[in-house]
Design a protein around this motif. Structure first.
Motif, PDB file in Angstrom:
ATOM      1  N   ALA A  51       0.861  -1.189   0.000  1.00 36.46           N
ATOM      2  CA  ALA A  51       0.000   0.000   0.000  1.00 36.46           C
ATOM      3  C   ALA A  51       0.897   1.238   0.000  1.00 36.46           C
ATOM      4  N   LEU A  94      -8.297   3.236   3.347  1.00 39.60           N
ATOM      5  CA  LEU A  94      -8.191   1.783   3.536  1.00 39.60           C
ATOM      6  C   LEU A  94      -8.535   1.418   4.978  1.00 39.60           C
ATOM      7  N   THR A  96      -7.779  -1.348   8.108  1.00 39.75           N
ATOM      8  CA  THR A  96      -6.783  -2.290   8.582  1.00 39.75           C
ATOM      9  C   THR A  96      -7.413  -3.180   9.651  1.00 39.75           C
ATOM     10  N   GLU A 246      -1.503  -4.448   0.173  1.00 43.34           N
ATOM     11  CA  GLU A 246      -2.172  -3.528  -0.745  1.00 43.34           C
ATOM     12  C   GLU A 246      -3.577  -3.144  -0.284  1.00 43.34           C
ATOM     13  N   ASP A 247      -4.265  -4.081   0.365  1.00 45.90           N
ATOM     14  CA  ASP A 247      -5.644  -3.801   0.811  1.00 45.90           C
ATOM     15  C   ASP A 247      -5.687  -3.066   2.143  1.00 45.90           C
ATOM     16  N   SER A 249      -4.356  -4.132   5.006  1.00 43.85           N
ATOM     17  CA  SER A 249      -4.155  -5.000   6.173  1.00 43.85           C
ATOM     18  C   SER A 249      -2.675  -5.003   6.560  1.00 43.85           C
TER      19      SER A 249
END
Ligand code: C2O
Ligand code: CU
Length: 527
Positions: A51, A94, A96, A246-247, A249
């Motif tokens: 990310a 995003l 997490t 990337e997401d 997390s």
């Protein structure tokens, strides 16, 4: 910053939890075989985030909420903390998913008064077993967070089987709890900055990385009588590096992503370094400050990263960091520094006088051990004009009775070294129930720590005093009562320690959490 603590058990299910029970460091060795690299000067390897890193100095510094007791009686305050998965907002746009104490990272701060007990009920709504340790706490063994004394997830029925931490360690009885456990903290100790974090054998690194850490601050009459900054100008700062997928997390190089087997992949044996620096859970935050004195309780809550902290610009004349305390509370006298070194697990209590700067100045807290973005930590933005400051840093803070090494009844040596099958102490991988030492309560001992690599050495139950480093005087950051001491490769540190009360098994270990999980831990039993 408070996020609802929504249990996500249903989404993740129990499979990983059930499968993870009872399996610990049996295959620690896998990552070590085949010869691993020691990287001189680095306590680990950088895990690059997928990310994009967020911009620096935009997010206001979060201050963890102080936890209110559920009830209080004449001797104790009673708290409850639910451990649960929560989505945190750390990176712009995003989410997490984190393992949290009560829905936030850091968890809520417990503020305790010396001599008054805290009883903390931890409920485990995470999909994994947990253990809670109060780092720096003078705590009886059954509440100290022995690494095998897990709290199983609520509803899980499997009991961890006999566990083999070293080679053929015999099974020992473990105090396994189901769903919840009460930890009793006497708080019978000096005012100090403590922290609580996960301590499950083999899985402390991934658990803390995912968010299981919080402050526990003890104050006492002596400290309260000093004219130090208090209230909104007494700020705990948990500094921790993390990496992100990337997401959004948390990324962590666990060799077995299902967390059935302890340890990271070979490349990260030395420790996992993140590329995003979080302070109280926010990336490179900013704090507006008045031109007044502030007390900052710094905690290095990183798994492996060491920091050398400095103010940029320094105040005119330098010496901007006035150290008033270390792990075990106040120093006898303040020590002024231009830079402060902090290894994982260590705390340092600093007073910064922003009146030494011109109003409007932006002061960055830099990390001289970092590179690129990890060379930045946070920023203080001065508002103005200067108001009246009735705080001070007194020349005398407390008295520390020196432990007299000539009265020592034992001298013990602990070698922290890489072995074929993992990170070892005196050649042994952690074997629960096989203590390396049996110190007598009330006596002074000298413990010598020798290292092959960077190892922040931590001792449970009572703090120690550093009496020598590499056959010389203690170092610049060794003053006062310590419970974690940083050793660089091939160093030797001598400490005097006295365990005052509470018989039972306690731990001594490296606080590089990857080393700890990969077996650099030993029991000692006080008697
Ligand atoms: Cu902060 Cu045994 O740990
Ligand atoms: Cu280590």
């Amino acid at each position: 910053m408070a996020v609802a603590c929504v249990s996500r058990m249903s989404r993740r299910g129990f499979l990983a939890a059930g499968a993870g029970l009872g399996v610990a460091a049996t295959s620690v060795a896998a990552g070590v075989r085949g010869g691993m690299l020691l990287t001189p000067g680095q306590p680990g390897r950088l895990l690059p985030s997928a990310a994009p890193p967020p911009p620096a100095f935009r997010t206001p510094l979060p201050i963890p909420a102080v936890l209110a007791p559920l009830r209080s009686d004449a001797e104790a305050d009673y708290y409850e903390i639910v451990q649960c998965e929560t989505d945190l907002a750390i990176l712009p746009g995003l989410r997490t998913p984190a393992w949290t104490y009560g829905g936030s990272f850091p968890g809520p701060t417990i503020r305790a008064r010396a001599g008054r007990k805290s009883v903390v009920r931890h409920r485990n709504e995470l999909p994994h077993p947990v253990v809670v340790h109060l780092h720096g706490g003078h705590t009886p063994a059954d509440s100290d967070g022995y690494p095998m004394d897990v709290i199983l997830p609520r509803g899980a029925t499997a009991v961890p089987s006999a566990h083999h931490g070293g080679h053929g360690a015999p099974p020992i009885a473990h105090a396994v709890s189901h769903g919840e456990r009460d930890y009793h903290y006497p708080n019978n100790q000096r005012a100090a900055t403590l922290w609580y974090h996960d301590h499950r054998h083999g899985f402390t690194g991934p658990a803390v990385w995912r968010g299981l850490a919080g402050f526990h601050l003890i104050t006492d009459d002596e400290e309260a009588a000093l004219p130090l900054p208090t209230g909104e100008r007494d700020i705990p700062l948990l500094i921790a590096d993390r990496s992100f997928a990337e997401d959004g997390s948390f990324a962590y190089p666990q060799a077995d992503p299902a967390l059935r087997v302890a340890g990271v992949t070979d490349a990260y044996m030395n420790g996992v370094l993140g590329d995003v620096v979080l302070v109280n859970g926010a990336p490179w935050p900013r704090l507006e400050v008045d031109p007044l004195r502030y007390r900052f309780r710094l905690l290095n809550g990183s798994n492996a990263r060491r920091y050398r902290l400095a103010l940029d610009p320094p105040p005119p004349g330098g010496g901007g960091l006035a150290q008033i305390g270390s792990d075990g509370g106040l120093l006898e006298r303040p020590v002024t520094h231009d830079t402060v070194d902090l290894s994982p697990g260590e705390r340092v209590d600093l007073v910064v006088d922003f009146a030494r700067y011109r109003p409007g100045t932006r002061v960055r807290l830099r990390n001289e051990f970092g590179a690129g973005r990890t060379a930045e930590v946070m920023r203080f933005d001065l508002t103005g004009p200067a108001g009246r400051d009735d705080t001070a840093v007194p020349e005398r803070l407390t008295r520390i009775a020196a432990l007299d090494p000539s009265t020592a009844v034992a001298v013990r040596t602990f070698h922290f070294q890489l072995r074929e099958h993992g990170w070892a102490i005196n050649g042994r991988l952690y074997a629960p129930g096989e203590p390396l030492a049996r110190p007598k309560l009330g006596t002074v001992e000298i413990w010598r720590f020798l290292t092959d690599f960077h190892h922040p050495v931590h001792v449970h139950l009572d703090p120690f005093q550093v009496i020598g480093r590499n056959n010389r005087a203690p170092g610049r950051f060794d003053a006062g009562w310590k419970d974690t001491v940083d050793l660089r490769p091939a160093e030797a540190v001598e400490v005097a320690v006295r365990f005052t009360d509470y018989p039972g098994p306690f731990m001594l270990h490296c606080h590089n959490l990857e080393h700890e999980d990969m077996a650099m831990m030993a029991d000692f039993v006080t008697e």
